[in-house]
Design a protein around this motif. Structure first.
Motif, PDB file in Angstrom:
ATOM      1  N   GLU A 110       0.816  -1.208   0.000  1.00  0.00           N
ATOM      2  CA  GLU A 110       0.000   0.000   0.000  1.00  0.00           C
ATOM      3  C   GLU A 110       0.856   1.267   0.000  1.00  0.00           C
ATOM      4  OE1 GLU A 110      -2.702  -0.157   3.323  1.00  0.00           O
ATOM      5  OE2 GLU A 110      -3.705  -1.966   2.564  1.00  0.00           O
ATOM      6  N   SER A 111       0.239   2.362  -0.401  1.00  0.00           N
ATOM      7  CA  SER A 111       0.873   3.678  -0.371  1.00  0.00           C
ATOM      8  C   SER A 111       1.350   3.979   1.046  1.00  0.00           C
ATOM      9  CB  SER A 111      -0.149   4.728  -0.816  1.00  0.00           C
ATOM     10  OG  SER A 111       0.410   6.006  -0.779  1.00  0.00           O
ATOM     11  N   GLY A 112       2.567   4.541   1.157  1.00  0.00           N
ATOM     12  CA  GLY A 112       3.082   4.890   2.469  1.00  0.00           C
ATOM     13  C   GLY A 112       3.596   3.720   3.272  1.00  0.00           C
ATOM     14  N   ALA A 113       3.800   2.572   2.625  1.00  0.00           N
ATOM     15  CA  ALA A 113       4.373   1.395   3.279  1.00  0.00           C
ATOM     16  C   ALA A 113       5.805   1.212   2.810  1.00  0.00           C
ATOM     17  CB  ALA A 113       3.553   0.152   2.949  1.00  0.00           C
ATOM     18  N   MET A 114       6.574   0.428   3.574  1.00  0.00           N
ATOM     19  CA  MET A 114       7.967   0.189   3.226  1.00  0.00           C
ATOM     20  C   MET A 114       8.301  -1.285   3.404  1.00  0.00           C
ATOM     21  SD  MET A 114      11.264   2.067   4.872  1.00  0.00           S
ATOM     22  CE  MET A 114      12.836   2.066   4.081  1.00  0.00           C
ATOM     23  N   VAL A 115       8.975  -1.832   2.377  1.00  0.00           N
ATOM     24  CA  VAL A 115       9.510  -3.194   2.433  1.00  0.00           C
ATOM     25  C   VAL A 115      11.021  -3.041   2.607  1.00  0.00           C
ATOM     26  CG1 VAL A 115       9.834  -5.350   1.171  1.00  0.00           C
ATOM     27  CG2 VAL A 115       7.650  -4.105   0.990  1.00  0.00           C
ATOM     28  N   ALA A 116      11.567  -3.610   3.670  1.00  0.00           N
ATOM     29  CA  ALA A 116      12.983  -3.433   4.007  1.00  0.00           C
ATOM     30  C   ALA A 116      13.893  -4.134   3.011  1.00  0.00           C
ATOM     31  CB  ALA A 116      13.250  -3.986   5.407  1.00  0.00           C
ATOM     32  N   ALA A 117      15.134  -3.702   2.993  1.00  0.00           N
ATOM     33  CA  ALA A 117      16.157  -4.346   2.171  1.00  0.00           C
ATOM     34  C   ALA A 117      16.214  -5.835   2.522  1.00  0.00           C
ATOM     35  CB  ALA A 117      17.514  -3.692   2.416  1.00  0.00           C
ATOM     36  N   GLY A 118      16.276  -6.668   1.488  1.00  0.00           N
ATOM     37  CA  GLY A 118      16.407  -8.107   1.667  1.00  0.00           C
ATOM     38  C   GLY A 118      15.151  -8.836   2.092  1.00  0.00           C
ATOM     39  N   ALA A 119      14.037  -8.140   2.234  1.00  0.00           N
ATOM     40  CA  ALA A 119      12.795  -8.774   2.682  1.00  0.00           C
ATOM     41  C   ALA A 119      12.197  -9.649   1.579  1.00  0.00           C
ATOM     42  CB  ALA A 119      11.783  -7.718   3.104  1.00  0.00           C
ATOM     43  N   LEU A 120      11.482 -10.695   1.984  1.00  0.00           N
ATOM     44  CA  LEU A 120      10.763 -11.571   1.064  1.00  0.00           C
ATOM     45  C   LEU A 120       9.284 -11.497   1.401  1.00  0.00           C
ATOM     46  CD1 LEU A 120      10.494 -13.812  -1.081  1.00  0.00           C
ATOM     47  CD2 LEU A 120      10.930 -15.461   0.769  1.00  0.00           C
ATOM     48  N   VAL A 121       8.528 -10.752   0.570  1.00  0.00           N
ATOM     49  CA  VAL A 121       7.079 -10.650   0.750  1.00  0.00           C
ATOM     50  C   VAL A 121       6.462 -11.795  -0.045  1.00  0.00           C
ATOM     51  CG1 VAL A 121       5.032  -9.195   0.487  1.00  0.00           C
ATOM     52  CG2 VAL A 121       7.241  -8.141   1.037  1.00  0.00           C
ATOM     53  N   THR A 122       5.930 -12.767   0.666  1.00  0.00           N
ATOM     54  CA  THR A 122       5.433 -13.998   0.047  1.00  0.00           C
ATOM     55  C   THR A 122       4.091 -13.768  -0.648  1.00  0.00           C
ATOM     56  OG1 THR A 122       4.547 -14.633   2.207  1.00  0.00           O
ATOM     57  CG2 THR A 122       6.722 -15.517   1.600  1.00  0.00           C
ATOM     58  N   PRO A 123       3.701 -14.702  -1.522  1.00  0.00           N
ATOM     59  CA  PRO A 123       2.491 -14.528  -2.327  1.00  0.00           C
ATOM     60  C   PRO A 123       1.255 -14.172  -1.499  1.00  0.00           C
ATOM     61  CG  PRO A 123       3.729 -16.399  -3.136  1.00  0.00           C
ATOM     62  CD  PRO A 123       4.393 -15.959  -1.860  1.00  0.00           C
ATOM     63  N   GLY A 124       0.522 -13.176  -2.017  1.00  0.00           N
ATOM     64  CA  GLY A 124      -0.761 -12.811  -1.446  1.00  0.00           C
ATOM     65  C   GLY A 124      -0.719 -11.931  -0.209  1.00  0.00           C
ATOM     66  N   LYS A 125       0.448 -11.621   0.319  1.00  0.00           N
ATOM     67  CA  LYS A 125       0.537 -10.777   1.523  1.00  0.00           C
ATOM     68  C   LYS A 125       0.222  -9.327   1.177  1.00  0.00           C
ATOM     69  CE  LYS A 125       1.868 -13.977   4.342  1.00  0.00           C
ATOM     70  NZ  LYS A 125       0.909 -14.614   5.217  1.00  0.00           N
ATOM     71  N   ARG A 126      -0.285  -8.589   2.163  1.00  0.00           N
ATOM     72  CA  ARG A 126      -0.607  -7.170   1.990  1.00  0.00           C
ATOM     73  C   ARG A 126       0.175  -6.361   3.016  1.00  0.00           C
ATOM     74  NH1 ARG A 126      -5.041  -4.981  -0.819  1.00  0.00           N
ATOM     75  NH2 ARG A 126      -5.214  -2.741  -0.477  1.00  0.00           N
ATOM     76  N   VAL A 127       1.042  -5.464   2.524  1.00  0.00           N
ATOM     77  CA  VAL A 127       1.843  -4.591   3.367  1.00  0.00           C
ATOM     78  C   VAL A 127       1.058  -3.294   3.531  1.00  0.00           C
ATOM     79  CG1 VAL A 127       4.069  -3.441   3.649  1.00  0.00           C
ATOM     80  CG2 VAL A 127       3.961  -5.672   2.481  1.00  0.00           C
ATOM     81  N   ALA A 128       0.609  -3.020   4.742  1.00  0.00           N
ATOM     82  CA  ALA A 128      -0.314  -1.909   4.978  1.00  0.00           C
ATOM     83  C   ALA A 128       0.400  -0.562   5.097  1.00  0.00           C
ATOM     84  CB  ALA A 128      -1.122  -2.166   6.251  1.00  0.00           C
ATOM     85  N   THR A 129      -0.317   0.484   4.750  1.00  0.00           N
ATOM     86  CA  THR A 129       0.163   1.856   4.908  1.00  0.00           C
ATOM     87  C   THR A 129       0.710   2.051   6.314  1.00  0.00           C
ATOM     88  OG1 THR A 129      -1.454   2.691   3.325  1.00  0.00           O
ATOM     89  CG2 THR A 129      -0.578   4.284   4.899  1.00  0.00           C
ATOM     90  N   GLY A 130       1.887   2.686   6.390  1.00  0.00           N
ATOM     91  CA  GLY A 130       2.468   3.001   7.682  1.00  0.00           C
ATOM     92  C   GLY A 130       3.260   1.883   8.327  1.00  0.00           C
ATOM     93  N   GLN A 131       3.381   0.744   7.647  1.00  0.00           N
ATOM     94  CA  GLN A 131       4.121  -0.378   8.207  1.00  0.00           C
ATOM     95  C   GLN A 131       5.457  -0.589   7.501  1.00  0.00           C
ATOM     96  OE1 GLN A 131       1.573  -3.838   7.846  1.00  0.00           O
ATOM     97  NE2 GLN A 131       0.535  -3.385   9.779  1.00  0.00           N
ATOM     98  N   LEU A 132       6.450  -1.056   8.273  1.00  0.00           N
ATOM     99  CA  LEU A 132       7.705  -1.551   7.742  1.00  0.00           C
ATOM    100  C   LEU A 132       7.680  -3.059   7.871  1.00  0.00           C
ATOM    101  CD1 LEU A 132      10.674  -1.389   6.787  1.00  0.00           C
ATOM    102  CD2 LEU A 132      11.310  -1.143   9.203  1.00  0.00           C
ATOM    103  N   TRP A 133       7.862  -3.735   6.735  1.00  0.00           N
ATOM    104  CA  TRP A 133       7.946  -5.190   6.730  1.00  0.00           C
ATOM    105  C   TRP A 133       9.394  -5.578   6.467  1.00  0.00           C
ATOM    106  CZ3 TRP A 133       3.796  -9.075   5.187  1.00  0.00           C
ATOM    107  CH2 TRP A 133       2.552  -8.698   5.698  1.00  0.00           C
TER     108      TRP A 133
END
Length: 172
Positions: A113-136
């Motif tokens: 989502e807008s305003g979300a961040m996926v960290a360096a080296g992260a693996l966002v697996t199929p179907g996951k939703r990274v919400a606004t304001g979150q660091l995964w």
């Protein structure tokens, strides 16, 4: 614009004239890239078996690979997105104004989502939703903390820096 720009089965990439495509980048098939965006050295954007849509002022940094799923969805990237060096994006959706770290992998059906961040080296697996304001972060990625104002204030600064840098390269 330079780089390797190739049609696939008669479908040509549609790239706004203001886009910077580095000489060693490849853009193939059903790909659209909006104004002010940049595709840096060693990137591959391959829209052969489905579509790829990239918005305005998005920077796709060195070594990134963007692909699609033939039996699933295309890859959709909004405006003002920063995609770090050597990221892998496959059949996912990135809303405008999100941030993808270096060597992050965002897999099929994942949604950032807008305003979300996926960290360096992260693996966002199929179907996951990274919400606004979150660091995964992590592998597999999971929410690790809320983003701070300092985190999110960097997003537009980075966008402006890459738009400016791409202009310097285009005029070069």
């Amino acid at each position: 614009m330079s780089g390797l720009i190739l049609p696939f089965q008669g479908t040509h990439p549609k790239i706004d004239p203001s886009v910077y495509v580095a000489p060693t980048a490849s853009v193939i098939g059903d790909v659209e890239i909006g104004p002010g965006s940049s595709v840096w050295f060693g990137c591959t954007i391959r829209g052969d078996v489905n579509e790829i849509r990239i918005g305005a002022r998005t920077n796709i940094q060195d070594g990134t690979v963007i692909h699609v799923a033939s039996a699933g969805q295309g890859t959709y990237i909004g405006d003002d997105v920063s995609i770090g060096h050597m990221a892998l994006l496959h059949a996912c959706t990135l809303e405008g104004g999100c941030f993808i770290g270096m060597q992050a992998c965002v897999m099929d059906g994942a949604y950032v989502e807008s305003g979300a961040m996926v960290a360096a080296g992260a693996l966002v697996t199929p179907g996951k939703r990274v919400a606004t304001g979150q660091l995964w972060a992590g592998s597999p990625a999971r929410p690790v903390r809320a983003l701070t104002e300092k985190d999110t204030s960097f997003f537009p600064v980075n966008i402006r820096n890459y738009v400016r840098l791409a202009q310097i390269y285009r005029e070069g």
